[in-house]
Design a protein around this motif. Sequence first.
Motif, PDB file in Angstrom:
ATOM      1  N   GLY A 124       0.944  -1.186  -0.027  1.00 23.09           N
ATOM      2  CA  GLY A 124      -0.116   0.183   0.057  1.00 23.09           C
ATOM      3  C   GLY A 124       0.864   1.236  -0.065  1.00 23.09           C
ATOM      4  N   VAL A 125       1.996   1.317   0.659  1.00 22.40           N
ATOM      5  CA  VAL A 125       3.081   2.359   0.479  1.00 22.40           C
ATOM      6  C   VAL A 125       3.342   2.699  -0.843  1.00 22.40           C
ATOM      7  CG1 VAL A 125       5.038   3.270   1.323  1.00 22.40           C
ATOM      8  CG2 VAL A 125       3.686   1.821   2.636  1.00 22.40           C
ATOM      9  N   ALA A 126       3.723   1.718  -1.677  1.00 17.85           N
ATOM     10  CA  ALA A 126       4.024   1.766  -3.083  1.00 17.85           C
ATOM     11  C   ALA A 126       3.084   2.318  -3.829  1.00 17.85           C
ATOM     12  CB  ALA A 126       4.794   0.415  -3.394  1.00 17.85           C
ATOM     13  N   ILE A 127       2.009   1.513  -3.768  1.00 15.10           N
ATOM     14  CA  ILE A 127       0.679   2.061  -4.456  1.00 15.10           C
ATOM     15  C   ILE A 127       0.562   3.707  -4.202  1.00 15.10           C
ATOM     16  CG2 ILE A 127      -1.688   1.726  -4.798  1.00 15.10           C
ATOM     17  CD1 ILE A 127      -1.081  -1.257  -4.170  1.00 15.10           C
ATOM     18  N   SER A 128       0.543   4.120  -2.884  1.00 15.81           N
ATOM     19  CA  SER A 128       0.088   5.283  -2.732  1.00 15.81           C
ATOM     20  C   SER A 128       1.279   6.374  -3.084  1.00 15.81           C
ATOM     21  CB  SER A 128       0.159   5.604  -0.941  1.00 15.81           C
ATOM     22  OG  SER A 128      -0.829   4.944  -0.593  1.00 15.81           O
ATOM     23  N   LEU A 129       2.553   5.771  -3.119  1.00 15.93           N
ATOM     24  CA  LEU A 129       3.553   6.717  -3.532  1.00 15.93           C
ATOM     25  C   LEU A 129       3.508   6.800  -5.058  1.00 15.93           C
ATOM     26  CD1 LEU A 129       6.820   5.594  -1.787  1.00 15.93           C
ATOM     27  CD2 LEU A 129       5.778   7.940  -1.837  1.00 15.93           C
ATOM     28  N   GLY A 130       3.308   5.929  -5.804  1.00 14.45           N
ATOM     29  CA  GLY A 130       3.361   5.813  -7.222  1.00 14.45           C
ATOM     30  C   GLY A 130       2.095   6.534  -7.685  1.00 14.45           C
ATOM     31  N   PHE A 131       1.027   6.174  -7.380  1.00 14.21           N
ATOM     32  CA  PHE A 131      -0.227   6.862  -7.909  1.00 14.21           C
ATOM     33  C   PHE A 131      -0.434   8.273  -7.507  1.00 14.21           C
ATOM     34  CE2 PHE A 131      -1.886   2.775  -9.097  1.00 14.21           C
ATOM     35  CZ  PHE A 131      -2.584   2.900 -10.013  1.00 14.21           C
ATOM     36  N   CYS A 132       0.305   8.641  -6.258  1.00 17.46           N
ATOM     37  CA  CYS A 132      -0.038  10.056  -5.757  1.00 17.46           C
ATOM     38  C   CYS A 132       0.892  11.147  -6.552  1.00 17.46           C
ATOM     39  CB  CYS A 132       0.223  10.174  -4.324  1.00 17.46           C
ATOM     40  SG  CYS A 132      -1.084   9.786  -3.220  1.00 17.46           S
ATOM     41  N   LEU A 133       2.192  10.506  -6.826  1.00 16.91           N
ATOM     42  CA  LEU A 133       2.877  11.408  -7.699  1.00 16.91           C
ATOM     43  C   LEU A 133       2.555  11.465  -9.215  1.00 16.91           C
ATOM     44  CD1 LEU A 133       6.274   9.720  -6.986  1.00 16.91           C
ATOM     45  CD2 LEU A 133       5.665  12.010  -6.231  1.00 16.91           C
ATOM     46  N   VAL A 134       1.843  10.623  -9.640  1.00 16.41           N
ATOM     47  CA  VAL A 134       1.143  10.810 -11.212  1.00 16.41           C
ATOM     48  C   VAL A 134       0.172  11.699 -10.848  1.00 16.41           C
ATOM     49  CG1 VAL A 134       0.328   9.804 -13.149  1.00 16.41           C
ATOM     50  CG2 VAL A 134       2.360   8.973 -12.001  1.00 16.41           C
ATOM     51  N   ILE A 135      -0.776  11.393  -9.703  1.00 15.25           N
ATOM     52  CA  ILE A 135      -2.043  12.261  -9.605  1.00 15.25           C
ATOM     53  C   ILE A 135      -1.779  13.909  -9.505  1.00 15.25           C
ATOM     54  CG2 ILE A 135      -4.021  12.667  -8.366  1.00 15.25           C
ATOM     55  CD1 ILE A 135      -4.178   9.570  -7.887  1.00 15.25           C
ATOM     56  N   VAL A 136      -0.641  14.031  -8.599  1.00 15.36           N
ATOM     57  CA  VAL A 136      -0.428  15.404  -8.348  1.00 15.36           C
ATOM     58  C   VAL A 136       0.080  16.056  -9.752  1.00 15.36           C
ATOM     59  CG1 VAL A 136       1.433  16.998  -7.277  1.00 15.36           C
ATOM     60  CG2 VAL A 136       0.076  15.194  -5.834  1.00 15.36           C
ATOM     61  N   VAL A 137       0.908  15.504 -10.466  1.00 13.81           N
ATOM     62  CA  VAL A 137       1.444  15.829 -11.667  1.00 13.81           C
ATOM     63  C   VAL A 137       0.085  16.313 -12.610  1.00 13.81           C
ATOM     64  CG1 VAL A 137       2.786  15.423 -13.845  1.00 13.81           C
ATOM     65  CG2 VAL A 137       3.740  15.265 -11.560  1.00 13.81           C
ATOM     66  N   HIS A 138      -0.657  15.353 -12.709  1.00 10.59           N
ATOM     67  CA  HIS A 138      -1.708  15.555 -13.599  1.00 10.59           C
ATOM     68  C   HIS A 138      -2.917  16.494 -13.003  1.00 10.59           C
ATOM     69  CE1 HIS A 138      -5.012  14.270 -16.342  1.00 10.59           C
ATOM     70  NE2 HIS A 138      -5.860  14.226 -15.129  1.00 10.59           N
ATOM     71  N   GLN A 139      -3.161  16.684 -11.933  1.00 10.05           N
ATOM     72  CA  GLN A 139      -4.104  17.529 -11.293  1.00 10.05           C
ATOM     73  C   GLN A 139      -3.402  19.241 -11.068  1.00 10.05           C
ATOM     74  OE1 GLN A 139      -7.192  17.247 -10.580  1.00 10.05           O
ATOM     75  NE2 GLN A 139      -7.018  15.146 -11.318  1.00 10.05           N
ATOM     76  N   VAL A 140      -2.333  19.377 -10.771  1.00 11.59           N
ATOM     77  CA  VAL A 140      -1.796  20.594 -10.679  1.00 11.59           C
ATOM     78  C   VAL A 140      -1.902  21.542 -11.950  1.00 11.59           C
ATOM     79  CG1 VAL A 140       0.364  21.856 -10.383  1.00 11.59           C
ATOM     80  CG2 VAL A 140      -0.058  20.174  -9.007  1.00 11.59           C
ATOM     81  N   PRO A 141      -1.875  21.149 -12.920  1.00  8.52           N
ATOM     82  CA  PRO A 141      -2.418  22.119 -14.120  1.00  8.52           C
ATOM     83  C   PRO A 141      -3.679  22.546 -14.371  1.00  8.52           C
ATOM     84  CG  PRO A 141      -0.907  20.444 -15.041  1.00  8.52           C
ATOM     85  CD  PRO A 141      -1.182  20.020 -13.474  1.00  8.52           C
ATOM     86  N   LEU A 142      -4.722  21.543 -13.814  1.00  7.91           N
ATOM     87  CA  LEU A 142      -6.140  21.631 -13.614  1.00  7.91           C
ATOM     88  C   LEU A 142      -6.312  22.790 -12.465  1.00  7.91           C
ATOM     89  CD1 LEU A 142      -7.554  18.184 -14.056  1.00  7.91           C
ATOM     90  CD2 LEU A 142      -7.374  20.121 -15.835  1.00  7.91           C
ATOM     91  N   LEU A 143      -5.426  22.445 -11.397  1.00  4.68           N
ATOM     92  CA  LEU A 143      -5.723  23.455 -10.113  1.00  4.68           C
ATOM     93  C   LEU A 143      -5.356  24.893 -10.563  1.00  4.68           C
ATOM     94  CD1 LEU A 143      -4.176  21.305  -7.383  1.00  4.68           C
ATOM     95  CD2 LEU A 143      -6.606  22.158  -7.559  1.00  4.68           C
ATOM     96  N   LEU A 144      -4.349  24.960 -11.453  1.00  7.49           N
ATOM     97  CA  LEU A 144      -3.944  26.468 -11.611  1.00  7.49           C
ATOM     98  C   LEU A 144      -4.877  27.232 -12.835  1.00  7.49           C
ATOM     99  CD1 LEU A 144       0.135  25.630 -12.131  1.00  7.49           C
ATOM    100  CD2 LEU A 144      -0.942  26.679 -10.420  1.00  7.49           C
ATOM    101  N   LYS A 145      -5.599  26.323 -13.675  1.00  5.56           N
ATOM    102  CA  LYS A 145      -6.340  26.932 -14.460  1.00  5.56           C
ATOM    103  C   LYS A 145      -7.752  27.200 -13.780  1.00  5.56           C
ATOM    104  CE  LYS A 145      -5.369  24.331 -18.466  1.00  5.56           C
ATOM    105  NZ  LYS A 145      -6.131  22.935 -19.577  1.00  5.56           N
ATOM    106  N   ALA A 146      -8.243  26.761 -12.566  1.00  5.20           N
ATOM    107  CA  ALA A 146      -9.431  27.022 -11.883  1.00  5.20           C
ATOM    108  C   ALA A 146      -9.386  28.277 -11.173  1.00  5.20           C
ATOM    109  CB  ALA A 146      -9.600  25.893 -11.090  1.00  5.20           C
TER     110      ALA A 146
END
Length: 146
Positions: A124-146
């Motif tokens: 679960g540690v590895a799943i959280s790290l891997g997915f969270c890194l990609v989610i943050v990179v994917h979501q930050v541009p959407l946050l900056l647009k909003a």
Amino acid sequence: MFYVISLICACTCISILDARFRRITNMSVLGLMALQCSLLIKSEIYLESALLVLTVGFVLFWRRWIAAGDIKLASVLALALPLSQLPMAATLMGLAGGLVSLFYLMLNHWFPNRKKRQVGIPYGVAISLGFCLVIVVHQVPLLLKA
């Protein structure tokens, strides 16, 4: 930004519990799913990604290669990623899993007489790290647009 901070806090709590007890509870996954569904920007929920991860996860569970809680965690985190981002999340998850495994091997080597609570790797540690890194990179541009 609240979504990213909340996601990181939730994944950190789930990872700590997994490392300590080697168990990801249904309640923690349901809480994370509620967070995902309520806070994702512009209702960007990718059901096809979650279903793909769940389907592959069932096969891995059937082969006894991964636990059910890990599958549920990865599926809920996949709700925030389009299909095109899943290979990167899986790659980072695998790399993080290797680091977690290496950490536990070194811990057992350096402290051979320590009381071992559980066997296995808290993936679960590895799943959280891997997915969270990609989610943050994917979501930050959407946050900056909003």
